[in-house]
Design a protein around this motif. Structure first.
Motif, PDB file in Angstrom:
ATOM      1  N   GLY A 167      -5.541  11.771  -2.280  1.00  0.00           N
ATOM      2  CA  GLY A 167      -6.827  11.149  -2.632  1.00  0.00           C
ATOM      3  C   GLY A 167      -6.711   9.762  -3.229  1.00  0.00           C
ATOM      4  N   PHE A 168      -5.587   9.061  -2.983  1.00  0.00           N
ATOM      5  CA  PHE A 168      -5.396   7.748  -3.607  1.00  0.00           C
ATOM      6  C   PHE A 168      -5.922   6.589  -2.778  1.00  0.00           C
ATOM      7  N   ASN A 196       6.136  -2.257  -1.117  1.00  0.00           N
ATOM      8  CA  ASN A 196       4.756  -2.633  -1.385  1.00  0.00           C
ATOM      9  C   ASN A 196       3.874  -1.382  -1.275  1.00  0.00           C
ATOM     10  N   GLU A 197       3.554  -0.818  -2.434  1.00  0.00           N
ATOM     11  CA  GLU A 197       2.836   0.455  -2.464  1.00  0.00           C
ATOM     12  C   GLU A 197       1.497   0.382  -1.717  1.00  0.00           C
ATOM     13  N   GLU A 198       0.761  -0.712  -1.957  1.00  0.00           N
ATOM     14  CA  GLU A 198      -0.555  -0.839  -1.322  1.00  0.00           C
ATOM     15  C   GLU A 198      -0.425  -0.847   0.202  1.00  0.00           C
ATOM     16  N   LYS A 199       0.532  -1.649   0.680  1.00  0.00           N
ATOM     17  CA  LYS A 199       0.742  -1.774   2.130  1.00  0.00           C
ATOM     18  C   LYS A 199       1.111  -0.414   2.727  1.00  0.00           C
ATOM     19  N   VAL A 200       2.016   0.278   2.053  1.00  0.00           N
ATOM     20  CA  VAL A 200       2.486   1.565   2.551  1.00  0.00           C
ATOM     21  C   VAL A 200       1.337   2.585   2.578  1.00  0.00           C
ATOM     22  N   LEU A 201       0.607   2.685   1.456  1.00  0.00           N
ATOM     23  CA  LEU A 201      -0.452   3.707   1.381  1.00  0.00           C
ATOM     24  C   LEU A 201      -1.603   3.404   2.347  1.00  0.00           C
ATOM     25  N   ASN A 202      -1.800   2.124   2.642  1.00  0.00           N
ATOM     26  CA  ASN A 202      -2.893   1.768   3.567  1.00  0.00           C
ATOM     27  C   ASN A 202      -2.671   2.306   4.974  1.00  0.00           C
ATOM     28  N   VAL A 203      -1.411   2.582   5.310  1.00  0.00           N
ATOM     29  CA  VAL A 203      -1.099   3.091   6.653  1.00  0.00           C
ATOM     30  C   VAL A 203      -1.567   4.546   6.802  1.00  0.00           C
ATOM     31  N   LEU A 204      -1.609   5.239   5.668  1.00  0.00           N
ATOM     32  CA  LEU A 204      -1.903   6.678   5.663  1.00  0.00           C
ATOM     33  C   LEU A 204      -3.318   6.962   6.179  1.00  0.00           C
ATOM     34  N   VAL A 262       2.998  10.510  -0.119  1.00  0.00           N
ATOM     35  CA  VAL A 262       4.110   9.623  -0.443  1.00  0.00           C
ATOM     36  C   VAL A 262       4.362   9.791  -1.936  1.00  0.00           C
ATOM     37  N   GLN A 263       5.539  10.300  -2.300  1.00  0.00           N
ATOM     38  CA  GLN A 263       5.798  10.553  -3.716  1.00  0.00           C
ATOM     39  C   GLN A 263       5.893   9.226  -4.469  1.00  0.00           C
ATOM     40  N   LEU A 264       5.046   9.076  -5.468  1.00  0.00           N
ATOM     41  CA  LEU A 264       5.024   7.846  -6.263  1.00  0.00           C
ATOM     42  C   LEU A 264       5.756   8.093  -7.589  1.00  0.00           C
ATOM     43  N   PRO A 265       6.230   7.074  -8.263  1.00  0.00           N
ATOM     44  CA  PRO A 265       6.207   5.670  -7.856  1.00  0.00           C
ATOM     45  C   PRO A 265       7.262   5.356  -6.802  1.00  0.00           C
ATOM     46  N   ASP A 302       9.640  -1.461   3.833  1.00  0.00           N
ATOM     47  CA  ASP A 302       8.254  -1.023   4.008  1.00  0.00           C
ATOM     48  C   ASP A 302       8.056  -0.452   5.406  1.00  0.00           C
ATOM     49  N   GLU A 303       8.656  -1.137   6.377  1.00  0.00           N
ATOM     50  CA  GLU A 303       8.455  -0.761   7.773  1.00  0.00           C
ATOM     51  C   GLU A 303       8.954   0.655   8.062  1.00  0.00           C
ATOM     52  N   GLU A 304      10.119   0.976   7.506  1.00  0.00           N
ATOM     53  CA  GLU A 304      10.671   2.322   7.741  1.00  0.00           C
ATOM     54  C   GLU A 304       9.742   3.396   7.162  1.00  0.00           C
ATOM     55  N   VAL A 305       9.249   3.133   5.941  1.00  0.00           N
ATOM     56  CA  VAL A 305       8.362   4.118   5.321  1.00  0.00           C
ATOM     57  C   VAL A 305       7.059   4.221   6.118  1.00  0.00           C
ATOM     58  N   CYS A 306       6.529   3.055   6.527  1.00  0.00           N
ATOM     59  CA  CYS A 306       5.278   3.062   7.307  1.00  0.00           C
ATOM     60  C   CYS A 306       5.461   3.835   8.616  1.00  0.00           C
ATOM     61  N   ASN A 307       6.610   3.643   9.256  1.00  0.00           N
ATOM     62  CA  ASN A 307       6.858   4.369  10.508  1.00  0.00           C
ATOM     63  C   ASN A 307       6.865   5.877  10.297  1.00  0.00           C
TER      64      ASN A 307
END
Lengths: 368, 368
Positions: free
Chosen positions: B196-197, B180-188, B171-174, B150-155
Motif C-alpha cells: 500500500g505504499f 532510488n526507492e521512488e523509481k523502483v516502487l513506481n514500477v510496481l 519490496v523489502q524496505l529500506p 535500479d534496473e535489475e530490481v525493476c526487472n
C-alpha cells in the motif's frame, strides 16, 4: 455582548439546521457487515464509515457567555490582506506569462468546466476568468446544464486533455449529485490537474520525499499568506478544523510538510475549543459561520479563515454580506493576525490557480 | 527508580547518537532559492524542506525523575496479545486460501524482493515466508546483493507484475542508499501493491469517499488490534508520534478515517509529552527506544507501540532483547491497554500482508 450574541445567533441557527442524531453511528466500529460470511478482519470497510461532515458543537445551545481571553483593551489583530497579496502574485504571474510569450511564443491555457446553475460556482468561475484575462492566460469555459451526463463532462475533459494549448483543467466543484465526481475527475490528465485533487497528487503531497505536480490552490494560498505575513510554521502547533478533500485534508498535509505539529478536528471531536486553544496557527475550513469564537483562541494565535457564508443583511446593497467560520470581531481582540472574509483566503485561491497553470506550462515547455 | 533510569539511559544514548543541530534549519521557511530569479511565491519548494527525521527531546538530558501519574498501586494495563490475534487472522486466511483452491483451483501468490544483507530485513522476510507457507500462499523470493542496480530490481518487479500467479509484490524496505526507492516502487503494478505504499494508494487512503486498493500492513494491523480489543476509535483523541511513509503517515490517515481526532507529533514538536498526555489512543512509530515515558501518558490511555529496537542484554540467550518506543514497565502502570514489544504490532504486520495478498487474489478472480 452585542458582538457575542450576533456571532452566537448565526452559528446556532446553522448548527440546528445541520443537526443530525449521530449517536447511533457510534456503534459503527463494531458492526459486522452481512455481505461477508467469510470475513477475517473486524475492521469495517472504509466506505461504510464514511458519512458526511455534520458539525455539531457542545457549546452551540449554551446560553453561557463565552469569555474572550483578556489582552490589552486596545489590542487589534493584524489583518492579513489576502486581496493585496493575491494581486501581487497575479501581477508577477502576468510578467512571467509575457516573458513566456515573448521568448517562446506560447501562453499558459486554462480549461474550465462548469455544470449547473449554482450561483456561487458561477461567481467563482467568473472571478477565475477575469484573473486569467488580467494575467494573459488563455481561458476557455465549457458549460453544461445540471441534467448532463458523466459522459458529456468526461468528453469535455478529454478535449482539454488532448489540446496542447491547455496546461490546466479545472472542473468547478461541487458537481450536481447525479454526476459521479470520482469518475469524472479520474479522466483528468494528471499533468493538467491544476486543482491538485487527483489521488496521485494527494498521495505525493502526503508522502515525505515525494513531490506532487500541483498543490491544491486554497491550501497553498493559506500557507503562502502565512509565509508572506512572516509567520513561522516550522515547529509550531497548527490546528485544522475540517477534513474536506478540497481544503481540510490538503492544508493539514501541507502544514505537516512545513514541519508544523498538526491536529485535525472533525465533526465528532468533543470540546474542539480545548484543542484550538493550544494552536499557534488555526485554519478553519468547516463551513459553519461563526463556529470559532474568541474564547476558542490562544492569545496571539494566527487565524486563517477559509469559510465563506452569505448571510442576510438588509443594510448591505446586495441584501447580504459574507462572513467566515470565525467570529471575526471576537477573534480580532485575541489573535495576533487574522485573514478577513471576504478579502483573505478567497482571492488567494484564484491567484494560486493561475500560478499552478503557469507552472504547468513552464514544465511542459521546460521554460524556467 | 530502577525502571525509570533503565528507560532513560537507553533513550538518552539513542538521542545523543541521533542528535544533529537543527537550529540552522529553522530559517528554511524564509530562504529564497537561488535557481529561480523569476520566483513568484515565497513558499520554498517542498523537497527543500524535507530533512530526515531526527528526534531530539527537551527532556532527554534532564536529570529530573519523570513522575508517573498515580493509579491504584496494583494497576497493570491489559496487554494486547498481537501474536495470538495475528495467528487467528493467519488461520482465517488459511481457511479462505483452501476454499479458493478447492473452488477455483487457484491460490494467492506473493513475490518478495530483498536487496542487501541487512539482518533485520532478512528476519522480516523469513517471517513472511514462514507465514505464507502456513497459510498456503505461494511465496517467491528474489534476492540481490547491495551492489545491484535500479534496473535489475525493476526487472524483477516487472517479472512479478506480468506473472498472473502473483497477486502481491513486496519490496523489502529500506533499500540500500545507492538505489532510488521512488523509481523502483513506481514500477510496481498498483493492483499488486500489497504494501500500500504507492502514492495512489496513499492518496485514496487520505481522501474521503475514495478507497485504496490496499491499506499499508502495519497501520492496518494497529487499527485491527484496537478494534479486536474493543477500543472505540470514533470521536477519540489519537496522537501519532512519527510521520514516516510506512507507519506514521498512513496510521494517522487511517485513524482519521475511523473518525478519531488525530494529532501528529514530529521531531520538531516542542514538549511532545503535553500533547501525548491528552491522547485516548497513542501510537508511537518513531524509532527511539523508551522515548515515551509513563509520565507522557494519560491514565487509562491505550498505547500501541510500533518501535522495535534490539538492545544488548547479556542475560538473554541471543545477547540482546527487543524493546519498543515506549517505556513498557512505566506504561503498564498508567495505560489501560498496551501492545508489547515483541508480540504486539510486529506479528500483525505479517498477518495483514497475508490478508492483503488474499484480498488481491480474491479481487482478481472475483472470488467472494
Amino acid at each position: 455582548m452585542v458582538l457575542k450574541n450576533k456571532c452566537k445567533n448565526v452559528a446556532v441557527s446553522m448548527w440546528r439546521k445541520n443537526m443530525l442524531v449521530l449517536s447511533t453511528s457510534r456503534s459503527l466500529n463494531t458492526l459486522a457487515p452481512s455481505f461477508h460470511d467469510n470475513r477475517i478482519l473486524k475492521s469495517p470497510t472504509l466506505v461504510s464509515l464514511d458519512f458526511p461532515d455534520v458539525w455539531t458543537c457542545s457549546t452551540a445551545n449554551s446560553n453561557q457567555p463565552t469569555p474572550v481571553p483578556k489582552r490589552a483593551s486596545e489590542h487589534t489583530a493584524k489583518v492579513i490582506d489576502g486581496k493585496q497579496i493575491a494581486e501581487d502574485i497575479i501581477s508577477a504571474v502576468a510578467v512571467q506569462v509575457q516573458r513566456m510569450k515573448k521568448t517562446i511564443g506560447e501562453v499558459p491555457g486554462l480549461g474550465v468546466i462548469l455544470v449547473g446553475e449554482r450561483k456561487d460556482s458561477q461567481i467563482y468561475v467568473h472571478n477565475k476568468m477575469k484573473a486569467c484575462e488580467e494575467a494573459g492566460i488563455k481561458f476557455s469555459l465549457t458549460e453544461f446544464s445540471d441534467k448532463c451526463t458523466d459522459e458529456e463532462v468526461c468528453n469535455a475533459i478529454m478535449r482539454f486533455n488532448s489540446d496542447p494549448s491547455f496546461h490546466g483543467i479545472l472542473v468547478q466543484l461541487p458537481l450536481p449529485q447525479n454526476l459521479n465526481e470520482e469518475k469524472v475527475l479520474n479522466v483528468l490528465k494528471l499533468e493538467k490537474d491544476v486543482d491538485g485533487f487527483h489521488p496521485m497528487n494527494m498521495g505525493n503531497l502526503a508522502m515525505r520525499g515525494r513531490e506532487p505536480l500541483f498543490i491544491p490552490c486554497t491550501p497553498k494560498g493559506c500557507v503562502e499568506l502565512l509565509i508572506r505575513s512572516g509567520v513561522e510554521i516550522m515547529g509550531k502547533k497548527a490546528v485544522v478544523i475540517g477534513r474536506s478533500n478540497i481544503v481540510g485534508l490538503p492544508v493539514s498535509l501541507l502544514l505537516q510538510r512545513h514541519h508544523a505539529t498538526v491536529s485535525i478536528i472533525n465533526e465528532l471531536t468533543s470540546n474542539p475549543e480545548e484543542i484550538t486553544r493550544e494552536a499557534d496557527i488555526l485554519v478553519s475550513a468547516v463551513g459553519v459561520p461563526n463556529l470559532v469564537r474568541g474564547s476558542w483562541l490562544k492569545p496571539g494565535a494566527v487565524v486563517v479563515d477559509v469559510g465563506t457564508h452569505p448571510i442576510e443583511d438588509t443594510s448591505c446593497e446586495q441584501g447580504y454580506r459574507l462572513i467566515g467560520d470565525v467570529c471575526y470581531e471576537e477573534a480580532l481582540r485575541v489573535a495576533s493576525s487574522i485573514t478577513p472574509v471576504p478579502g483573505g483566503v478567497g482571492p488567494m485561491t484564484v491567484a494560486m490557480l493561475l500560478y499552478n497553470t503557469l507552472e504547468s506550462a513552464r514544465r511542459k515547455y521546460n521554460f524556467i
